[in-house]
Design an enzyme around this catalytic site. Structure first.
Site, short mmCIF file in Angstrom:
data_model
loop_
_atom_site.label_atom_id
_atom_site.label_comp_id
_atom_site.label_asym_id
_atom_site.label_seq_id
_atom_site.Cartn_x
_atom_site.Cartn_y
_atom_site.Cartn_z
N ASP A 14 0.85 -1.21 0.00
CA ASP A 14 0.00 0.00 0.00
C ASP A 14 0.88 1.25 0.00
OD1 ASP A 14 -3.01 -0.93 1.00
OD2 ASP A 14 -1.42 -2.16 1.85
N THR A 124 -7.06 -0.61 -1.93
CA THR A 124 -5.99 -1.60 -1.86
C THR A 124 -5.97 -2.36 -0.53
OG1 THR A 124 -4.39 0.09 -1.14
CG2 THR A 124 -4.56 -0.35 -3.52
N GLU A 165 -7.47 -14.67 -1.66
CA GLU A 165 -6.52 -13.57 -1.54
C GLU A 165 -6.83 -12.81 -0.25
OE1 GLU A 165 -5.56 -9.49 -1.47
OE2 GLU A 165 -7.60 -10.16 -1.98
N HIS A 239 1.53 -5.77 -5.53
CA HIS A 239 0.08 -5.94 -5.62
C HIS A 239 -0.65 -4.61 -5.70
CE1 HIS A 239 0.62 -10.18 -4.74
NE2 HIS A 239 1.20 -9.90 -3.58
#
Length: 309
Positions: A14, A124, A165, A239
Site C-alpha cells: 500500500d 488496496t 486472496e 500488488h
C-alpha cells in the site's frame, strides 16, 4: 488531473502504491482513507502519515475508517509486513503530518457526491470502508467514475488460504456488498496479474532519490524474504501499486468482463472470488477482471515515477 481517493490498510505494498500515486503527477488525491487490514487501523493511519511525511505532501488529508471488518474479527498480516506493517522502515520517524477529523466512509460519500462522475476510488485493502459508504448511500454507484480494487484471484491459488486472496478473506461480506452494488465500472486487479509485477533488487538499485531508494529497500526486505520462501523468487510483488498503475495507464492490462462473486459461508473457501468464465450462472457481468499485464512496462513506469523530482 484525475480525482482519486486511495483507500488503504497501509502495509508494505500500500505504501508503495501511495508513493506511485503521489509522485505520478497525474492524480489529484482528494483524500487517503485508512481501514483495518494488514495492520490495525491506528497503525495503518500512522504508516500513511509517515509516507506522506517522506514525500512532504502535507496537502493530502488522511482519514480513519473502519476499525474492524463488518462482522468478523480483524486479521493482520504481520508475518509478511512486519509488526509495524512497513517492514520496520521509518521506525524512528514521528511524522509532522497527522490525520484529519472525519470518518472515512463519510469522506468517500461527501467527495464523490461533490464531484459526481469525476472520482476514481482506488481500494488496496479490505473493502470495509466502501461497503459502509454504500450501506449509507446506495446512490454512490451512479456518482463514482470507477472503482479499481486490488483483491481476489480468478485462475490461480490464494495467498492467505489455498483459494483466497488476503483482502477478500479479511472481509468477504464487505466485498460482496461492493460486488453487487451495481457500479458502472468496477475493475478487479487480482493475483492473476499482481503476481507478475515483481520488484527485484535490480529495480530498487535504479531508484535515484536516496531517501526513497533507502525506504523501498528497507521496507521490502521482510516481504522479499517471505516471498522467496513461499514462491522461490527473490522479489516483492507489487500488488497494490499495480492497482494504481492501472488507473495511471489502463493499457498496462488486458481485461475480461465477467460476473464475479465472493464466498462468505464456506468451511474452506471463505474469501474465494469465483469468476463465472463460462457463464454457468447466466448473470450479467459485474466487473472488468485483469487477466494479463505488461509487467515490464509497469515496472518501468513505477521506477520512472519514483525517480521524479
Amino acid at each position: 488531473m484525475k480525482k482519486v481517493i486511495l483507500d488503504v490498510d497501509t502495509g508494505i505494498d500500500d505504501a508503495l502504491g501511495i508513493l506511485l500515486a503521489a509522485k505520478s503527477g497525474q492524480l489529484d488525491i482528494q483524500a487517503i482513507t485508512t481501514v483495518c487490514g494488514n495492520v490495525s487501523l491506528k497503525q495503518a493511519t500512522l504508516n500513511t502519515c509517515k509516507i506522506l511525511d517522506l514525500l512532504d505532501r502535507t496537502d493530502i488529508p488522511v482519514y480513519r475508517g473502519a476499525e474492524a471488518p463488518l462482522i468478523r474479527k480483524g486479521l493482520h498480516e504481520h508475518r509478511v509486513h512486519g509488526e509495524d506493517g512497513i517492514g520496520g522502515a521509518l521506525s524512528k520517524v514521528i511524522p509532522a503530518i497527522s490525520e484529519s477529523e472525519g470518518f472515512a466512509p463519510d469522506i468517500i460519500i461527501d467527495t464523490v457526491m461533490t464531484h459526481p462522475g469525476e472520482v476514481t476510488l482506488i481500494c488496496t485493502g479490505p473493502l470495509t470502508n466502501l461497503a459502509l459508504a454504500l450501506l449509507k448511500c446506495p446512490e454512490l454507484t451512479d456518482r463514482v467514475d470507477q472503482v479499481v480494487f486490488m483483491g481476489g484471484v480468478i485462475h490461480g491459488c490464494g495467498n492467505i488460504t489455498p483459494v483466497a486472496e488476503y483482502n477478500m478473506y479479511a472481509d468477504p461480506e464487505a466485498a460482496r456488498i461492493v460486488f453487487h452494488a451495481g457500479f458502472k465500472r468496477l475493475v478487479q486487479v487480482g493475483l492473476d496479474v499482481t503476481r507478475k509485477a515483481l520488484l527485484t533488487a535490480d529495480h530498487i538499485a535504479r531508484l535515484t532519490h536516496p531517501a526513497i531508494r533507502t525506504y523501498v529497500a528497507e521496507s521490502t526486505a521482510v516481504y522479499t524474504k517471505r516471498y522467496e520462501e513461499r514462491n522461490g523468487v527473490k522479489a516483492c510483488a507489487l500488488h497494490d501499486p499495480l492497482a494504481v498503475g492501472v488507473v495511471l495507464n489502463s493499457r498496462l492490462v488486458e481485461t475480461s468482463l465477467l460476473y464475479v462473486d465472493v464466498e462468505t459461508s464456506s468451511r474452506l473457501c471463505d474469501g474465494q472470488t469465483v469468476g463465472d468464465v463460462q457463464n454457468r450462472l447466466n448473470h450479467s457481468p459485474n466487473m472488468d477482471v485483469c487477466e494479463q499485464v505488461d509487467s515490464e512496462a509497469f515496472l518501468e513506469l513505477f521506477i520512472q515515477v519514483l525517480n521524479k523530482e
